[in-house]
Design an enzyme around this catalytic site. Structure first.
Site, PDB file in Angstrom:
ATOM      1  N   HIS A 188      -2.022   7.164   4.275  1.00  0.00           N
ATOM      2  CA  HIS A 188      -0.987   6.150   4.507  1.00  0.00           C
ATOM      3  C   HIS A 188       0.373   6.523   3.932  1.00  0.00           C
ATOM      4  CE1 HIS A 188      -0.451   1.574   5.378  1.00  0.00           C
ATOM      5  NE2 HIS A 188       0.028   2.375   6.341  1.00  0.00           N
ATOM      6  N   LYS A 221      -0.741 -10.078  -2.909  1.00  0.00           N
ATOM      7  CA  LYS A 221      -0.090  -8.956  -2.246  1.00  0.00           C
ATOM      8  C   LYS A 221       1.239  -9.412  -1.623  1.00  0.00           C
ATOM      9  CE  LYS A 221      -1.078  -5.609   1.458  1.00  0.00           C
ATOM     10  NZ  LYS A 221      -2.095  -5.162   2.446  1.00  0.00           N
ATOM     11  N   ASP A 264      -4.129  -0.434  -5.386  1.00  0.00           N
ATOM     12  CA  ASP A 264      -2.764  -0.173  -4.920  1.00  0.00           C
ATOM     13  C   ASP A 264      -1.871  -1.404  -4.972  1.00  0.00           C
ATOM     14  OD1 ASP A 264      -3.921  -1.560  -2.798  1.00  0.00           O
ATOM     15  OD2 ASP A 264      -3.153  -0.220  -1.245  1.00  0.00           O
ATOM     16  N   CYS A 322       0.756  -1.251   0.000  1.00  0.00           N
ATOM     17  CA  CYS A 322       0.000   0.000   0.000  1.00  0.00           C
ATOM     18  C   CYS A 322       0.785   1.299   0.000  1.00  0.00           C
ATOM     19  CB  CYS A 322      -0.984  -0.018   1.163  1.00  0.00           C
ATOM     20  SG  CYS A 322      -0.287  -0.678   2.691  1.00  0.00           S
TER      21      CYS A 322
END
Length: 470
Positions: free
Chosen positions: A129, A297, A271, A74
């Protein structure tokens, strides 16, 4: 009537590059999801999840089959998207835990900074973030990076997507809210669009949904709409994506109502790839799919970095297109700047390439290969590079037990800066989307060429990245 027919004919044949830029600067709406997998949308082959609004959006523009995030996780992906630079150059090496010293440094030029200086109105809504000290003067905040208005969280919606309590609006805590995160984010975006004072100014809006990242929660009626799901976690995940889809639909409807649809370029993407089921305690609802891709991920294989990508610009870009042109999040800054007539700064190396040519049906001229680095990559695969139809994946020569998925800790960056790459794998990615066959032995010259480029970029990127822990 004749003029309308002529105009429609021109559109269908594809606009020239000059007409895309033109004298009227477009609005930009960039929508970023969190952990949405390549196989999670109907228009990308999902047979489980209903996404009618995004399927419609894809039919109205270009569906990208080879769209990439800037990173397999992310915070770096967001840094790469906003700056056009490989995230490790900016010092965003991993996801940013609360209190971590990593933050997007003040001297990094973002899309919002550049467009604001060119009289664009700018707005960020949703997940930020890009700092560890959120809403704190010790680190940069969204307004330090060009956003006039911001409504954001440091990381995830808390305690879940339902009734989150951790949003901040322009430096002030919002407190308890009623509703689901994606709809609250859409509400804020719509409210900002409606109340903009300088309606003659173009705008850049960055909408960052928390969905479908954990901790997932979804409306009961949407969960009930998936009675065939084998587990409650599946139904919650599927409904979560559907809820996000409905929020996108509301945004598109508002563009129509405000009569700014035609002049607004919309980009939708994710993302990184989908979270792995049960990787950590609260990930039991993470039922995302990377479709035919290898990995998820945290992987530099395709499943971690290849994501859905949709571009729509009504009556400027021909509808119903599918493109296999490789596109990355780092391409957004140079693309949007070119379309807005804004010069891209040359004070720091840029890794992205303008894809404005793609919008008018031409080939993108890429001067640098696509490059990814993540020090905690699954299986100790930390680097990937794609050039044309070919991709290499590599590990480093440092410790093989680097923690996977963790935020940055003391001592990691010096190790990286002293390391080199080894153990290269080679894939003919346009023919082997699933990366099943390492062809490094069959194509030694190709392997040598790409591994040399990866090694050089690795050294260059890490040499620029800051050391946060002293």
């Amino acid at each position: 009537m004749f003029n309308r027919v002529l105009l429609a004919t021109i559109v269908l044949l594809g606009w020239s590059q000059q007409s895309l830029i033109g004298s009227e600067r477009p609005n930009f709406l960039v929508i970023l999801c969190d952990d949405l997998g390549y196989g999670d949308l109907g228009c990308y082959g999902s047979e489980s999840i209903r996404t009618p609004h995004l399927d419609k959006l894809a039919s109205q523009g270009i569906r990208l089959t080879d769209c990439y995030s800037a990173s397999p996780l992310c915070s770096p992906a967001r840094a790469g998207l906003l700056t056009g630079r490989t995230p490790s150059r900016t010092g965003i090496y991993s996801w940013i835990a609360e209190g971590n010293p990593m933050n997007l440094k003040r001297d990094e030029k973002t899309i919002a900074t550049l467009l604001k200086a060119a009289n664009y109105d700018t707005c960020h809504v949703g997940k930020w973030h890009l700092n560890g000290k959120f809403n704190h003067p010790d680190q940069t905040q969204p307004d330090d990076h060009g956003f006039d208005h911001w409504f954001a969280t440091q990381n995830n919606a808390s305690p879940t997507h339902k009734n989150p309590k951790n949003f901040v609006r322009n430096g002030k805590e919002v407190g308890d809210q009623k509703g689901y995160s994606c709809q609250l984010v859409a509400d804020e975006a719509i409210d900002w669009l409606e109340k903009r004072k300088q309606r003659d100014n173009p705008f850049f809006m960055f909408v960052c949904f928390h969905e479908p990242h954990e901790p997932i929660d979804s409306p009961d009626e949407m969960v009930a709409a998936y009675p065939d799901a084998e587990k409650r976690g599946e139904a919650l995940y599927y409904a979560n994506v559907t809820n996000m889809d409905s929020a996108v639909g509301r945004l598109m409807k508002k563009l129509d109502e405000l009569k700014i649809n035609e002049e607004t370029l919309v980009i939708f993407t994710s993302d990184n790839g989908p979270e792995t089921l049960n990787r950590y305690k609260s990930a039991w609802r993470s039922h995302g799919s990377s479709g035919p891709l290898r990995g998820m991920k945290l992987h530099v294989y395709e499943g971690g970095i290849r994501v859905p990508g949709i571009i729509r610009w009504t009556e400027k870009v021909q509808a119903g297109q599918t493109s296999a042109e490789p596109v990355s999040g780092v391409d957004f800054l140079p693309t949007l700047c070119e379309l807005a007539g804004v010069d891209v700064p040359k004070s720091k190396p840029l890794d992205g390439t303008s894809i404005a040519n793609l919008l008018s049906g031409k080939q993108v001229e890429r001067h640098k290969p696509l490059f990814w680095h993540y020090f905690g990559g699954t299986g100790n695969r930390q680097v990937a590079l794609r050039e044309g139809d070919w991709k290499v994946v590599a590990r480093w020569d440092g410790p093989a037990n680097m923690p996977v998925g963790g935020s940055l800790k003391r001592g990691v960056v010096p190790l990286l800066k002293a390391s080199k790459l080894d153990h290269f794998e080679l894939y003919h990615i346009s023919e082997d989307i699933s990366e099943k066959k390492d062809v490094s032995q069959q194509f030694p010259d190709r392997l040598q060429s790409l591994s040399s480029k990866a090694q050089n970029l690795y050294q260059e990127v890490l040499a620029e990245g800051p050391i946060w822990f002293k």
